[in-house]
Scaffold this motif. Structure first.
Motif, PDB file in Angstrom:
ATOM      1  N   ILE A  15      69.494  35.061  47.958  1.00 39.06           N
ATOM      2  CA  ILE A  15      70.706  34.812  48.740  1.00 39.06           C
ATOM      3  C   ILE A  15      71.761  34.233  47.795  1.00 39.06           C
ATOM      4  CG2 ILE A  15      71.708  33.503  50.652  1.00 39.06           C
ATOM      5  CD1 ILE A  15      68.889  33.507  51.936  1.00 39.06           C
ATOM      6  N   LYS A  19      76.485  35.847  50.132  1.00 42.09           N
ATOM      7  CA  LYS A  19      75.591  36.087  51.270  1.00 42.09           C
ATOM      8  C   LYS A  19      75.443  34.838  52.128  1.00 42.09           C
ATOM      9  CE  LYS A  19      72.883  39.637  48.847  1.00 42.09           C
ATOM     10  NZ  LYS A  19      71.587  39.930  48.183  1.00 42.09           N
ATOM     11  N   ASP A  22      66.355  39.954  46.069  1.00 44.69           N
ATOM     12  CA  ASP A  22      67.372  39.688  45.044  1.00 44.69           C
ATOM     13  C   ASP A  22      67.929  38.272  45.138  1.00 44.69           C
ATOM     14  OD1 ASP A  22      67.147  42.270  44.036  1.00 44.69           O
ATOM     15  OD2 ASP A  22      68.627  43.049  45.452  1.00 44.69           O
ATOM     16  N   TYR A  30      71.863  39.778  59.183  1.00 42.24           N
ATOM     17  CA  TYR A  30      71.901  39.698  57.722  1.00 42.24           C
ATOM     18  C   TYR A  30      71.148  40.886  57.128  1.00 42.24           C
ATOM     19  CZ  TYR A  30      71.016  37.800  52.995  1.00 42.24           C
ATOM     20  OH  TYR A  30      70.924  37.620  51.630  1.00 42.24           O
ATOM     21  N   ALA A  31      69.971  41.171  57.694  1.00 44.64           N
ATOM     22  CA  ALA A  31      69.172  42.295  57.200  1.00 44.64           C
ATOM     23  C   ALA A  31      69.921  43.613  57.377  1.00 44.64           C
ATOM     24  CB  ALA A  31      67.829  42.340  57.923  1.00 44.64           C
ATOM     25  N   VAL A  65      67.988  44.495  53.789  1.00 42.80           N
ATOM     26  CA  VAL A  65      66.754  43.840  53.336  1.00 42.80           C
ATOM     27  C   VAL A  65      65.739  43.775  54.476  1.00 42.80           C
ATOM     28  CG1 VAL A  65      68.020  42.473  51.654  1.00 42.80           C
ATOM     29  CG2 VAL A  65      67.603  41.516  53.928  1.00 42.80           C
ATOM     30  N   TYR A  73      72.826  43.695  54.652  1.00 44.49           N
ATOM     31  CA  TYR A  73      72.468  43.808  53.237  1.00 44.49           C
ATOM     32  C   TYR A  73      71.266  44.709  52.968  1.00 44.49           C
ATOM     33  CZ  TYR A  73      75.790  40.025  52.645  1.00 44.49           C
ATOM     34  OH  TYR A  73      76.943  39.262  52.650  1.00 44.49           O
ATOM     35  N   ASP A  83      64.985  38.584  51.231  1.00 54.78           N
ATOM     36  CA  ASP A  83      65.925  39.221  50.310  1.00 54.78           C
ATOM     37  C   ASP A  83      65.403  39.026  48.884  1.00 54.78           C
ATOM     38  OD1 ASP A  83      68.014  40.011  48.705  1.00 54.78           O
ATOM     39  OD2 ASP A  83      69.571  39.160  49.987  1.00 54.78           O
TER      40      ASP A  83
END
Length: 352
Positions: free
Chosen positions: A270, A274, A268, A292-293, A298, A296, A266
């Motif tokens: 975590i 997040k 940007d 998670y990917a 990523v 968001y 990520d």
């Protein structure tokens, strides 16, 4: 004592335990010079007594799955050394668990515990059972069956297990409940319990926070501030979660997180929000980090570790031997200036 000869002898006696031999090799090489200043040590053969566990308990664990079928796994407890106090060390539930890995972990746990200056010996245990994909009831049945075999070998003044990979608050609670039923006692026999029934404040955070505090002190020796630094973290369990949390609190940007299937990147960073998603995903839903990917948008890299991404700091927080020579070279090439280990001996000798 000639360290190389001791290691060679152990290789011949335990030829199928490379992880254990690795741990012994690394430690003996560092203590050889000091050990040899004390000839009385050799007369008592302290080196072999230090390297070989006091005892190893192995047993079959039979449990019933949700379809009513009886399943079997192997269970182990390696009680390595109790010279300075009761055996102390985690229990790991993972398909990779075998005797060589547990002897590796119990050996290094002995030294790690002694460095705390607290009166604790070293041990490690576990099973090749994996909680992944199992229902809560299946995990409960397994934990109860596991402790039904192990309970007679543990106790507050004998051996105090804890959690490890695959063993969190849920599993500890199931084991502690069965231990109470079997022994008719309420005692401090398992650490990692919930606060509601005897657990310790900040116990879940301790390893991850502690690793970051250690890192901060490392950086201070070079007058470097962690604030603003880009950090690679492996793992998504207890240690990784609280490593990420403390890094965020201190102003660093964590860009990776992983599990046994792969890792997310990520760019940007975590955030606290997040991280809350990761905690819910891993601690409650028992999901995979790829989700998670998906959430968001990523990058997700399947079947790989995060050590080939650009960063300033690497914090291995998953398992043993996760940074090999190739990964170490990539870290250096990508600008990493510090590595602080949250996992148990996560760096191979070649990487060091």
């Amino acid at each position: 004592m000639i360290a190389a000869n001791v290691v060679e002898n152990l290789k011949q006696r335990f030829p199928n335990e490379p992880e254990y031999i690795q741990a012994v090799s690394q430690v003996l090489a560092t203590i050889e010079e000091e050990y040899n200043k004390h000839p009385e040590f050799d007369r008592a053969n302290l080196i072999e007594r230090l390297c070989i566990p006091d005892r190893i308990i192995s047993f079959r664990v039979s449990w019933v799955d949700d379809k009513g079928n009886v399943q079997t796994n192997m269970g182990y407890r390696v009680q390595h050394n109790n010279v300075i106090g009761p055996y102390k060390g985690g229990i790991r539930f993972h398909k990779s668990v075998n005797l060589g890995i547990l002897k590796f972990l119990a050996f290094e746990q002995t030294f790690k515990n002694s460095l705390t200056t607290l009166p604790m010996g070293g041990a490690k245990g576990g099973s090749d059972f994996s909680p992944r994909g199992k229902s809560d009831v299946e995990v409960m049945r397994f934990c109860q069956a596991f402790i039904t075999e192990l309970y007679r070998h543990i106790g507050p003044d004998e051996d105090v297990p804890a959690g490890d990979i695959g063993v969190g608050g849920r599993e500890v609670a199931y084991m502690f409940g069965m231990y109470k039923k079997l022994t008719h006692t309420w005692s401090g026999v398992l650490t990692g319990k919930g606060l509601e029934f005897g657990g310790s404040l900040i116990r879940p955070e301790a390893t991850g926070y502690g690793n970051v505090y250690f890192l901060v002190n490392m950086l201070k020796t070079r007058n470097i501030d962690i604030k603003g630094k880009t950090v690679l973290v492996s793992g998504a369990g207890n240690v990784a979660q609280y490593t990420i949390e403390k890094c965020i609190e201190l102003g660093a940007k964590v860009v990776t997180c992983s599990d046994s299937d792969g890792y997310i990147y990520d760019p940007d960073g975590i955030t606290k929000e997040k991280l809350d998603f990761i905690k819910e995903l891993k601690n409650v839903e028992r999901g995979r980090i790829r989700e998670y990917a998906e959430e968001y948008g990523v990058k997700y890299v399947e079947g790989a570790k995060p050590w080939f991404e650009k960063a300033d700091i690497a914090l291995p927080s998953a398992t043993q031997n996760e940074i090999n020579e190739e990964a170490a070279k990539a870290l250096v090439a990508n600008g990493v200036i510090a590595v602080s280990e949250g996992a148990n001996m996560p760096t191979t000798p070649e990487a060091i």
